[in-house]
Enzyme design. Structure first.
Site, PDB file in Angstrom:
ATOM      1  CG  MET A 274      -1.688  -1.394   1.315  1.00  0.00           C
ATOM      2  SD  MET A 274      -3.020  -1.469   0.194  1.00  0.00           S
ATOM      3  CE  MET A 274      -4.433  -0.843   1.272  1.00  0.00           C
ATOM      4  CB  CYS A 275       0.657   4.266  -0.277  1.00  0.00           C
ATOM      5  SG  CYS A 275       0.324   3.770  -2.173  1.00  0.00           S
ATOM      6  CD  GLU A 276       3.219   3.951   6.536  1.00  0.00           C
ATOM      7  OE1 GLU A 276       3.235   5.150   7.085  1.00  0.00           O
ATOM      8  OE2 GLU A 276       3.696   3.015   6.794  1.00  0.00           O
TER       9      GLU A 276
END
Lengths: 268, 268
Positions: B1-3
């Site tokens: 995913m991402c942050e």
């Protein structure tokens, strides 16, 4: 006024040498101390670095001068404010998305009595410059002419922009660079020149600072790189001076279209 | 995913401390190595720095960690690619102009079966991500709802975006940050938290690297600074965890509106 710099190349190429010369004109060899910016296209994507402080003193400009970003298409600008205060939102290049392209634009010059002509609806300026209003107006006209779907014939789009740029010339000085990443348009009112470098490559020496580059060591024989600037950046090469009303369309370093308009209709 | 990382403050504030922690998660303490970006608003203007390489190794991220840019509103993102290849055009934050504002957006999550819902005309993606398509769709809906003239009631605009974000939640995970520079919206599907720092300020210690800051020495008693992040960045402070379907609207560091949606209609 301001100064423009742009590049079109057939291979990802860094613009450290040319930008080093331009940045000197932002406070050392030139008076363009009211901000600077540079946009690099890398494939379909692009990124813009900008600062409202002089390019000769900017930390971020120092990064750009020391960190080679390889790009096929670059637009840069150093600003001496006339319309609009010194602020990030008034710093070129400006960009907008249309048809899934990032369009990037920078302007050198000054327009008068432009607000009536530049009636805007879909594209609006964020800052207070005549330049950004003209950019928004150009994009509005593209949508009116070509619609919402991406046109197949992009050179025709740029030729239409050149004709619109010539209309704007009735309002003042309009030296302009516009790109969608693949094509790069230059339009001249009074100060714009270019050079196309190709094999055999030689040495080049900046006018504004003591830097010499040997392009033969930096390139391959197939490289074609055009640089467009307000004034020549090197003193030992033959820059081609553009004529008032002249436009050139670059793609992968080569001029692929161009033309020459007469004086615009003052009533336009 | 991402942050995700974002900031809203009532005075121009630098985000060096928080970004230093986030950037570690791009290759050192986290797997988000597929690019990073950060947008700073300074007055009406904004500038975005981005790179398709890991934030922990990026020359440009090093500049951001060492050169304090003072801003009232910041949005940052580190990417672990799922939809769309590793490329500059797929790197968050994304931005578009609407109503004379630069809108900036970043997304954490992944959507499925989204292409049918996101029919686009005026705003088009430049890259290939579900995230950018969702952003374009949100802006299309704003024009449909509010028209071409800038609405007077911007909190109502953001509340409408929150309701649209909840619709998108039917398609997958949609943690999202959106700003027009003045307001900053956070919308949570599953991972988002925030902290609001105000006097009396204390010390804070990053989780991801050995950095401690004493905010008391960096601030004045009137400063209010909210930081929003996917996961807490400091280990000694009380971060507020957002709930699924919750949204918060920040302005000048304070929460000025918010709400909580139930589960979206799967048929939406």
């Amino acid at each position: 006024m301001c100064e423009l710099l742009a590049m079109s190349a057939n291979v990802p190429t860094d613009i450290v040498f040319s930008f080093t010369g331009l940045a000197e004109r932002g406070g050392v060899t030139g008076p363009h101390v009211d901000g600077w910016g540079i946009t690099f296209y890398e494939g379909k994507g692009s990124r813009t670095f900008k600062d409202a402080c002089p390019s000769s003193q900017s930390h971020i400009a120092r990064l750009i001068k020391s960190y080679p970003i390889k790009s096929e298409t670059v637009i840069s600008h150093i600003r001496q404010a006339n319309r609009g205060c010194v602020a990030l939102e008034n710093t070129h290049p400006f960009d907008r998305e249309l048809w899934g392209f990032n369009w990037t634009y920078a302007h050198n010059g000054q327009l008068t009595d432009y607000k009536e002509k530049f009636a805007l609806r879909r594209f609006r300026p964020v800052g207070d410059t005549d330049s950004e209003m003209a950019f928004c107006w150009l994009l509005e006209q593209l949508v009116k002419r070509f619609g919402d779907e991406r046109p197949g014939d992009m050179p025709a789009v740029f030729a239409y922009v050149a004709s619109l740029a010539n209309d704007i010339r009735a309002l003042g000085v309009f030296n302009m660079i516009l790109s969608n990443g693949h094509y790069l348009l230059s339009f001249c009112t009074n100060n714009l020149c270019h050079i196309t470098r190709r094999a055999p490559f030689g040495k080049a020496k900046l006018i504004d600072t003591e830097v010499v580059i040997d392009f033969d060591k930096e390139t391959t024989p197939d490289d074609v790189v055009s640089v467009i600037a307000t004034r020549p950046l090197t003193g030992n090469e033959a820059w081609q001076i553009m004529q008032p009303g002249q436009w050139q369309l670059f793609c992968k370093g080569e001029i692929v279209a161009g033309g020459q308009f007469g004086a615009p209709d003052a009533g336009a």
